[in-house]
Every structure is written in structure tokens, then in C-alpha cells.
Design an enzyme around this catalytic site. Sequence first.
Site, short mmCIF file in Angstrom:
data_model
loop_
_atom_site.label_atom_id
_atom_site.label_comp_id
_atom_site.label_asym_id
_atom_site.label_seq_id
_atom_site.Cartn_x
_atom_site.Cartn_y
_atom_site.Cartn_z
N GLY A 59 -75.26 19.09 9.53
CA GLY A 59 -74.78 17.85 10.05
C GLY A 59 -75.07 17.38 9.23
O GLY A 59 -74.27 17.68 7.94
N CYS A 86 -75.74 24.57 5.38
CA CYS A 86 -75.28 23.17 4.72
C CYS A 86 -76.32 22.67 5.22
O CYS A 86 -76.72 22.64 3.70
CB CYS A 86 -73.98 23.34 5.76
SG CYS A 86 -73.04 21.28 4.38
N TYR A 87 -75.79 21.46 5.25
CA TYR A 87 -77.45 19.82 5.51
C TYR A 87 -78.76 20.69 5.76
O TYR A 87 -79.74 21.01 5.24
CB TYR A 87 -77.14 19.48 6.53
CG TYR A 87 -78.11 18.34 6.71
CD1 TYR A 87 -77.73 17.07 5.75
CD2 TYR A 87 -79.41 18.41 7.25
CE1 TYR A 87 -79.52 16.56 5.87
CE2 TYR A 87 -79.94 17.69 8.20
CZ TYR A 87 -80.27 16.37 7.14
OH TYR A 87 -81.02 15.06 7.08
N HIS A 173 -70.22 28.03 5.76
CA HIS A 173 -70.54 27.64 7.12
C HIS A 173 -70.20 29.30 7.05
O HIS A 173 -69.49 29.60 7.73
CB HIS A 173 -70.36 27.20 7.33
CG HIS A 173 -70.37 25.83 7.90
ND1 HIS A 173 -71.42 25.25 8.52
CD2 HIS A 173 -70.18 24.51 6.82
CE1 HIS A 173 -72.06 23.99 8.15
NE2 HIS A 173 -70.72 23.61 7.46
N GLU A 175 -70.64 31.04 10.59
CA GLU A 175 -70.46 30.95 11.95
C GLU A 175 -69.05 31.26 11.70
O GLU A 175 -68.60 31.25 12.74
CB GLU A 175 -71.43 30.45 12.11
CG GLU A 175 -71.18 28.30 12.22
CD GLU A 175 -71.61 28.21 11.00
OE1 GLU A 175 -72.06 28.89 9.96
OE2 GLU A 175 -71.61 27.02 10.70
N ASP A 231 -67.92 32.30 35.92
CA ASP A 231 -69.10 32.08 36.15
C ASP A 231 -69.87 31.92 37.80
O ASP A 231 -71.28 32.91 38.61
CB ASP A 231 -69.41 30.42 36.27
CG ASP A 231 -69.39 30.04 34.82
OD1 ASP A 231 -68.59 31.53 34.13
OD2 ASP A 231 -68.53 29.00 34.35
N LYS A 373 -70.20 32.05 27.73
CA LYS A 373 -68.85 32.06 28.01
C LYS A 373 -68.75 33.76 28.19
O LYS A 373 -68.50 34.62 29.24
CB LYS A 373 -67.94 31.44 28.28
CG LYS A 373 -66.51 31.83 29.10
CD LYS A 373 -66.71 30.73 30.47
CE LYS A 373 -65.86 30.31 31.37
NZ LYS A 373 -66.72 29.84 32.28
#
Length: 517
Positions: A59, A86-87, A173, A175, A231, A373
Amino acid sequence: MKISIDSEKILILDFGSQYTQLIARRIREIGVYSEIVSHQISFKEIKKNKPNGIILSGGPESVYAKKTLTLDPEILKSNIPILGICYGMQLIAQHFQGKVKTSKKSEFGNTSIKLYRGKILQKISNKDLNVWMSHGDKVTHLPKGFKKIASSKNCSIAAFANEKHKKYGLQFHPEVTHTEKGSKIFESFIKDVCDCKAKWRSKNIVEKLINDIRSQVGNGKVLLGISGGVDSSVAAALLSKAIGSKLECIFVDNGLLRKDEAKQVKKDLKKALGIKINFSDSEALFLKNLKGQSDPEKKRKIIGKTFIDVFLKEAKKIKKIEFLAQGTIYPDVIESSGIKGGKAHVIKSHHNVGGLPDYLKLPLVEPLNSLFKDEVRKIGLTLGLPKSLIGRHPFPGPGLAVRMLGEISKEKLEVLREADQIFIEELVNANLYNKVSQAFAVFLPIKSVGVVGDARRYEYVIALRAAETIDFMTAKASKLSHNLLNKVSDRIINEIPKVSRVVYDISSKPPATIEWE
Ligand code: XMP
């Protein structure tokens, strides 16, 4: 014991990181259901959710700022496994009496870290790892009971662990794809620390969603508006599998679709699933309502309103509808729930099925609202929809209207459709269609001089747009080769007499948007 596929769950507490959705996606890719919740969630709520583990996102805040984002301390005291990124790591450090300080040097970008031993690193054999850092603050003193498990040149405590209490922190990170083997770290946390069996797979998801639809709607009739996009087509396929002829679909052809799109969608859905579609050819009405309008927002509003009118008229022809289905997906839910608490500025008024009249204010069925998605695409294939439909680039609700600057006319739309088709065809031939995230032609209502053969031509300009993006929030123009662009331009100018010039849009988002209006 049979494990239901979403009985295993990782909760992600969002502290405002731009990467929070990526964390959720990485975990789903490993095969475990993950959900993003506000950092304000209480420990009581957490217990109700029974997560196998918790991830604290990064964040933009500082843990020691006066009004900073925190979490219920009971969560950190509990024995639930927690990974702070991180944060999130700094919050853990602060809670367990470590020290966090602003570094003299912020670290942003790729850094090499040295790995020591730790359960969440056990699937990685490297001694050094290239990771993505993005921080100003850092942990300078280990919290009580923790040991250092990685360090970098500028950040001595790049990762820490308290194996006994199953609490972990990463300053980098995992991710983002720039971090080497980031998924391996998540995998160890989820499987080895949180003990998840990873059952979240397309086939199981389809089974679960079909059961959920059946138990929600029983014997009721469900109405779904389909647009031809991924979708709503996948939602149609799922609903059709779940309730068969109790599904009624309406497809509104607004005359603003891509070349042959309406025909193709009807064919695909019918062929793959035998879905019957109530088809409304409303091109004339849309074009009449749009006549004389060149303001982008007015055009969008007219299309939205006309769509609702037509949809309602078609729906009234169908008797005894009890539910309204929508192809809402998880990122839509995240955006509109405002998990981060802030309200985004309205850049463009997006047109999806909103603002329906009371007559259609029915209970909603949203079978895809927990899926990203890429998951929607995978289950679409599992359900038997053709790759050509599943892999199609996204297309905005207002269709070609937002790709035709100025006033819209049938004649100009034909020009745009042909140019768009040529561009897409050449991308497919060059094997690039699946590499770019979205590509299309834009019609510019200005004329320019050209010479074709020996004749002077004073005609319109077509712009080509091809963008690469992960989340459509930011994007870069694709670096298509000049050879390919020349080929597309030559074909468009030679094959479409109403075009005398082709240009390529190289702007990034931000500050530009992907669509032109
Ligand atoms: P922008 O132009 O905002 O587009 O950078 C980001 C993504 O959103 C799509 N888009 C829309 N989709 N209704 C939609 O369903 C809309 O009104 C709309 N406007 C833009 C756009 O195609 C891109 O994928």
C-alpha cells in the site's frame, strides 16, 4: 472427506496496493480460491470466513504516519497463517515490536536478493533471486521471534519469518511477473504453510457454478442480455447447462458491432450449446437516435438509453421472467465495491446493463461474479465455446460509436468495419492477435489528400490502435513492426476508396485512454 472447492480460501486484506488484484489472481492460478476484502475487516468477520491463510497487501502508506491504514490486531494475534507483502510486512513488524524506518534511498525496480532458509522459500533452489521492489520504508529491526530469510544490498531484512506462529513478510512483490519464481513463494505459503489442497480448477468451478445457479433459481425463468463478448457468452453457456430452456437470451444488434459479429455470435452459441436467442435488429433505431450527435458523452448516453428501451421491449414479449442474469465478473465487483474506500473519477460513463426500470428490477443471477477474466476464458473453453469467441479482444458496450469520432452514419460505419477487419486479419496472419490485448481501427472525421493511381483522393483518415495491458487500467501501445503497419495501411487505402490515409496511435494510457472516446 470431500473438500468443496471454495471451502479452502485465502483472504487478501487490501491496503491500497495497485497490485492487490494480481495477488488474488496468482493464488487462483495455484488452484486456491482467494478473495479481496477491506483492511478494515474485523477478526469476528474473518473467523466467519474461515480462511486457511491471510495475505496483507502492499500500500502507499507509512506504518508510522498519523492516520495510517491498520488492521484489527486480533488478526495478527491469531494462529491463522499470515503473509505480509511490502506495507503488509511492515505492519507485521510493527505489531510484533520490530522497527520500521524510512530509507534514505527508496528502492524501485528489479533488485537481487540473497535467500536464506525458510518454509516459504523451500521450493526455490537459487541462492540469489531477482525480485521487484517498490518501497520507501523498510524493516530495520527484526520483530520478536522472527528470523531474516532474505536480504538485498539496500534492504538487509528483505524477508522474515516466524515459522512457529506462521507469520511471514516479504519486502518485495512476488505477485508481479518481474519477480523471479514469485509464484513458487505463494505456492509454498498456500500449500505447505496453509495446507491447502488446491481444488480450484476449471472443471470443478463449472460444476460448482452450475449447482449454485440451480439452487438459486430453482424452476424460475432467467433472462440474459448477450453482447457477443466473452463474459455474457460464457454466462449464457453456464446458464444454459444449468437450466436449459428456462434461459431466455436477448441479443440487441445496435448496428455498432464489428463486421459479421452478430451473425457469428448467433452461430457460435447455437452450434456449441443449442442456445436460442431472441434477436433484435435495431440498427435503424440506434442510428436515428444518434443522428446529429458528435459529443462523446451524449453519444454514450443515447446508446445506453436506446439499449434499455429495446431490451425492455424485447423482454416484455417473454412471459414470467423471474431472474435477470448478468455477466458481471470479479474485477467489476471489486471496482464497484470500492474496497479501498476511495471513489475513482468518472473518466467515461461505461455502458453496461444499468438503470433498468422497475419492471426488470428482478433478483440478479451473476454466475461469474467471483471469477477473473482469465478464469472466465478457461471455463468458457471447458464449456465448449470456440477459441475464436473466447480469445476475442474486448469490445466496449457502445461499440464502434466510441471508435468513430464525430457524427455517426451507416456509410462511415461500413468504412470503419472494413478497415478494422483488415487490421485484425493482418494481426492474425502475423500471429500477433493473441499477443496484443486489444486492437482496432478508429474513424477520424477529417479528410486528407492522397494520390491513388494517377487520381487525387480527398478522403477520411483511419487510425490504428493496438494496446498491451494486464488490467486495462494502464496500457502501452504495441510496438508493431513498420512492415506490418505498412501492409495494413496499403491494404486499407487500396481496398477502401473512402480512406486516403492511415496513422498509428502510439500513446500510452495514462494519459490517453485505450478507446478514442
Ligand atoms: P479506456 O478507453 O477507458 O478502456 O481506456 C479500457 C477498457 O474498457 C473498454 N471500454 C468499455 N467497456 N463499456 C464497456 O463494456 C464501455 O462503455 C467501455 N468504454 C471502454 C475498452 O474497450 C477497454 O478494453
